[in-house]
Design a protein around this motif. Structure first.
Motif, PDB file in Angstrom:
ATOM      1  N   ALA A  57     -47.623 -17.919 -62.701  1.00 15.18           N
ATOM      2  CA  ALA A  57     -46.287 -17.749 -62.148  1.00 15.18           C
ATOM      3  C   ALA A  57     -46.069 -18.750 -61.024  1.00 15.18           C
ATOM      4  N   GLY A  58     -44.865 -19.255 -60.923  1.00 12.74           N
ATOM      5  CA  GLY A  58     -44.560 -20.238 -59.898  1.00 12.74           C
ATOM      6  C   GLY A  58     -44.570 -21.651 -60.438  1.00 12.74           C
ATOM      7  N   SER A  59     -45.041 -21.814 -61.683  1.00 13.81           N
ATOM      8  CA  SER A  59     -45.047 -23.131 -62.278  1.00 13.81           C
ATOM      9  C   SER A  59     -43.619 -23.579 -62.540  1.00 13.81           C
ATOM     10  N   VAL A  60     -43.406 -24.857 -62.439  1.00 12.37           N
ATOM     11  CA  VAL A  60     -42.082 -25.393 -62.711  1.00 12.37           C
ATOM     12  C   VAL A  60     -42.212 -26.564 -63.659  1.00 12.37           C
ATOM     13  N   GLY A  61     -41.106 -27.053 -64.143  1.00 10.18           N
ATOM     14  CA  GLY A  61     -41.135 -28.208 -65.016  1.00 10.18           C
ATOM     15  C   GLY A  61     -40.101 -28.071 -66.105  1.00 10.18           C
ATOM     16  N   ALA A  62     -39.923 -29.141 -66.854  1.00 11.04           N
ATOM     17  CA  ALA A  62     -38.918 -29.151 -67.909  1.00 11.04           C
ATOM     18  C   ALA A  62     -39.552 -28.692 -69.212  1.00 11.04           C
ATOM     19  N   GLY A  63     -39.814 -27.391 -69.317  1.00 18.82           N
ATOM     20  CA  GLY A  63     -40.345 -26.852 -70.555  1.00 18.82           C
ATOM     21  C   GLY A  63     -41.831 -27.063 -70.711  1.00 18.82           C
ATOM     22  N   PHE A  64     -42.263 -28.282 -70.857  1.00 22.12           N
ATOM     23  CA  PHE A  64     -43.667 -28.587 -71.081  1.00 22.12           C
ATOM     24  C   PHE A  64     -44.192 -29.549 -70.015  1.00 22.12           C
ATOM     25  N   GLY A  65     -43.700 -29.416 -68.816  1.00 25.25           N
ATOM     26  CA  GLY A  65     -44.140 -30.290 -67.740  1.00 25.25           C
ATOM     27  C   GLY A  65     -42.976 -31.066 -67.162  1.00 25.25           C
ATOM     28  N   SER A  66     -43.292 -32.129 -66.486  1.00 24.58           N
ATOM     29  CA  SER A  66     -42.259 -32.958 -65.872  1.00 24.58           C
ATOM     30  C   SER A  66     -42.800 -34.365 -65.650  1.00 24.58           C
ATOM     31  N   ASN A  67     -41.896 -35.272 -65.266  1.00 27.39           N
ATOM     32  CA  ASN A  67     -42.270 -36.642 -64.892  1.00 27.39           C
ATOM     33  C   ASN A  67     -43.032 -37.373 -66.001  1.00 27.39           C
ATOM     34  N   TYR A  68     -42.386 -37.485 -67.159  1.00 26.94           N
ATOM     35  CA  TYR A  68     -43.009 -38.169 -68.292  1.00 26.94           C
ATOM     36  C   TYR A  68     -42.857 -39.685 -68.230  1.00 26.94           C
ATOM     37  N   GLY A  69     -42.050 -40.185 -67.318  1.00 22.00           N
ATOM     38  CA  GLY A  69     -41.765 -41.609 -67.256  1.00 22.00           C
ATOM     39  C   GLY A  69     -43.018 -42.461 -67.167  1.00 22.00           C
ATOM     40  N   ILE A  70     -43.043 -43.563 -67.887  1.00 16.30           N
ATOM     41  CA  ILE A  70     -44.190 -44.465 -67.884  1.00 16.30           C
ATOM     42  C   ILE A  70     -44.072 -45.476 -66.750  1.00 16.30           C
ATOM     43  N   LEU A  71     -42.979 -46.231 -66.743  1.00 14.49           N
ATOM     44  CA  LEU A  71     -42.737 -47.206 -65.679  1.00 14.49           C
ATOM     45  C   LEU A  71     -41.524 -46.831 -64.841  1.00 14.49           C
ATOM     46  N   PHE A  72     -40.482 -46.351 -65.511  1.00 12.87           N
ATOM     47  CA  PHE A  72     -39.225 -46.065 -64.829  1.00 12.87           C
ATOM     48  C   PHE A  72     -38.916 -44.563 -64.887  1.00 12.87           C
ATOM     49  N   PRO A  73     -38.556 -43.963 -63.753  1.00 13.19           N
ATOM     50  CA  PRO A  73     -38.237 -42.532 -63.729  1.00 13.19           C
ATOM     51  C   PRO A  73     -36.807 -42.232 -64.154  1.00 13.19           C
ATOM     52  N   TRP A  74     -36.072 -43.266 -64.562  1.00 13.48           N
ATOM     53  CA  TRP A  74     -34.666 -43.074 -64.936  1.00 13.48           C
ATOM     54  C   TRP A  74     -34.535 -42.037 -66.048  1.00 13.48           C
ATOM     55  N   TRP A  75     -35.410 -42.127 -67.055  1.00 13.98           N
ATOM     56  CA  TRP A  75     -35.297 -41.245 -68.214  1.00 13.98           C
ATOM     57  C   TRP A  75     -35.518 -39.789 -67.798  1.00 13.98           C
ATOM     58  N   ASP A  76     -36.460 -39.565 -66.877  1.00 17.28           N
ATOM     59  CA  ASP A  76     -36.674 -38.204 -66.372  1.00 17.28           C
ATOM     60  C   ASP A  76     -35.429 -37.698 -65.652  1.00 17.28           C
ATOM     61  N   GLY A  77     -34.807 -38.576 -64.852  1.00 14.87           N
ATOM     62  CA  GLY A  77     -33.603 -38.177 -64.136  1.00 14.87           C
ATOM     63  C   GLY A  77     -32.449 -37.886 -65.080  1.00 14.87           C
ATOM     64  N   LEU A  78     -32.300 -38.717 -66.103  1.00 14.25           N
ATOM     65  CA  LEU A  78     -31.188 -38.552 -67.042  1.00 14.25           C
ATOM     66  C   LEU A  78     -31.377 -37.358 -67.965  1.00 14.25           C
ATOM     67  N   LEU A  79     -32.627 -37.086 -68.341  1.00 11.48           N
ATOM     68  CA  LEU A  79     -32.896 -36.061 -69.340  1.00 11.48           C
ATOM     69  C   LEU A  79     -33.454 -34.776 -68.745  1.00 11.48           C
ATOM     70  N   GLY A  80     -33.364 -34.637 -67.429  1.00 11.28           N
ATOM     71  CA  GLY A  80     -33.678 -33.371 -66.779  1.00 11.28           C
ATOM     72  C   GLY A  80     -35.142 -33.015 -66.675  1.00 11.28           C
ATOM     73  N   SER A  81     -36.028 -33.993 -66.687  1.00 13.51           N
ATOM     74  CA  SER A  81     -37.459 -33.679 -66.610  1.00 13.51           C
ATOM     75  C   SER A  81     -38.096 -34.204 -65.324  1.00 13.51           C
ATOM     76  N   ALA A  82     -37.273 -34.543 -64.328  1.00 13.56           N
ATOM     77  CA  ALA A  82     -37.814 -35.102 -63.082  1.00 13.56           C
ATOM     78  C   ALA A  82     -38.155 -34.006 -62.085  1.00 13.56           C
ATOM     79  N   ASP A  83     -39.269 -34.178 -61.410  1.00 13.75           N
ATOM     80  CA  ASP A  83     -39.665 -33.325 -60.286  1.00 13.75           C
ATOM     81  C   ASP A  83     -39.988 -34.276 -59.140  1.00 13.75           C
TER      82      ASP A  83
END
Length: 377
Positions: free
Chosen positions: A309-335
């Motif tokens: 309990a207390g875990s957060v993330g976009a379903g299966f985690g967060s921050n999947y970006g390889i080089l650029f965090p833009w995709w995480d920001g646009l697709l709701g997976s950024a922490d």
């Protein structure tokens, strides 16, 4: 400048090839493989340059600004083995003589029969055909593909059984980037080779794209308490941003399957070396991580134990970006919170699941997890 660097690398590759590779090839009676040897020489040089940068630049930075104390040098040593296999071209060469060669020939046949190639560098003649511009375009395209692949590695349970090898490292350093199951690496390699061929990336550009991406990914995995600031972290993935992705409680399981109990593991359970204690609720990164899942909570098919309990993330985690965090920001997976938490996988820390201490054991256990998942009804 990019062209000058490309020319310098090409000259170095030619010199090493003619001076070392050609004589050895003829001595061994392998003159028919000279073209393949030239390709292998390029990957070898790229890897050597990367390893030199790791040792002379990123390594000292880790010692100056570490996130955590180094306590498990054996685990780091295994990551070094992974890095040498991947960065010095051994894995790439094996792939070339098997899957990639067949793949290239197959796609070549399809193109001869009408399969189009999207020449991205020809979209805007006079601009996109400039070397620096086309390189940046391909880098962004590859990064989007990398984001989608990475998200699938966490979302698709069969793929997670392999990708878990990467996340099982509790002593994350600049060497951790290449800690991957070989089958996982083979799958991603095929995807990127197909993409490169279909969008018209030249072989030399492909080598450069891989080299730049790998070097930045090594930095992102480094034991560094660095971020680029509020704005910078939204432009380029930082070590802090990516370490957040590796946090123990953000590894894989979706939050809708999270147990609400704060029950922890049995008394006296010890965390694997290189990490924090497993038991008890702990406040990390400004929020509470409960000690463990509730009894009877079910994990997703093929997944590990439910998260605490207390875990957060976009379903299966967060921050999947390889080089650029833009995709995480646009697709709701950024922490965007700072990455300071211990790394690893929840069932590894809370339940003591074995992901292996050695290279071959890690590979074997990954295959066993995959076979077990595929064998479920």
């Amino acid at each position: 400048m990019l062209e000058a660097l490309t020319d310098a690398f090409a000259n170095a590759q030619q010199w090493v090839f003619e001076t070392l590779v050609v004589p050895v090839a003829f001595t061994l009676g392998a003159g028919n493989l000279l073209e393949d040897g030239f390709i292998a020489t390029g990957w070898l040089l790229v890897g050597l340059v990367q390893i030199i940068i790791l040792l002379l630049v990123i390594g000292p930075l880790q010692r100056l600004w570490p996130v955590e104390q180094v306590t498990d040098r054996h685990a780091i040593g295994i990551d070094v083995i992974y890095t040498l296999i991947h960065r010095l071209g051994l894995f790439k060469l094996a792939m070339f003589f098997s899957v990639e060669l067949w793949l290239t020939q197959g796609l070549g046949w399809l193109r001869a029969h009408g399969l189009p190639t999207l020449q991205i560098d020809q979209l805007w003649p006079g601009l996109t055909d400039r070397a620096a511009v086309s390189f940046l375009i391909y880098l962004v395209v590859f990064d989007l593909i990398g984001y989608l692949v990475h998200r699938a590695q966490h979302r698709w349970h069969w793929w997670w059984q392999l990708h878990a090898v990467h996340h099982s490292q509790r002593q994350m350093t600049m060497w951790t980037d290449n800690r991957n199951h070989l089958l996982d690496s083979a799958i991603t390699d095929v995807i990127f080779v197909c993409a490169a061929i279909l969008i018209g990336v030249a072989p030399a550009q492909f080598v450069a794209l891989v080299a730049v991406s790998q070097l930045l990914e090594s930095l992102h995995h480094a034991n560094l308490r660095w971020s680029w600031g509020r704005i910078g972290d939204r432009l380029l993935v930082s070590p802090s941003f990516h370490r957040r992705h590796h946090a123990v409680m953000l590894s894989h399981e979706p939050h809708h399957l999270t147990a609400l109990s704060t029950a922890g593991p049995s008394q006296g359970a010890k965390a694997p070396s290189g990490g924090s204690e497993a038991g008890g609720a702990a406040k990390r990164g400004g929020f509470i991580h409960a000690a463990g899942p509730s009894q009877g909570a079910k994990a997703p098919l093929g997944g590990s134990e439910p998260r605490a309990a207390g875990s957060v993330g976009a379903g299966f985690g967060s921050n999947y970006g390889i080089l650029f965090p833009w995709w995480d920001g646009l697709l709701g997976s950024a922490d965007w919170r700072p990455g300071r938490d211990p790394t690893g996988i929840d069932d590894q820390v809370l339940r003591g699941r074995d992901y292996g201490r050695g290279f071959w054991v890690q590979q074997w256990l990954g295959l066993k997890r995959l076979a077990g998942m595929l064998g479920r009804s």
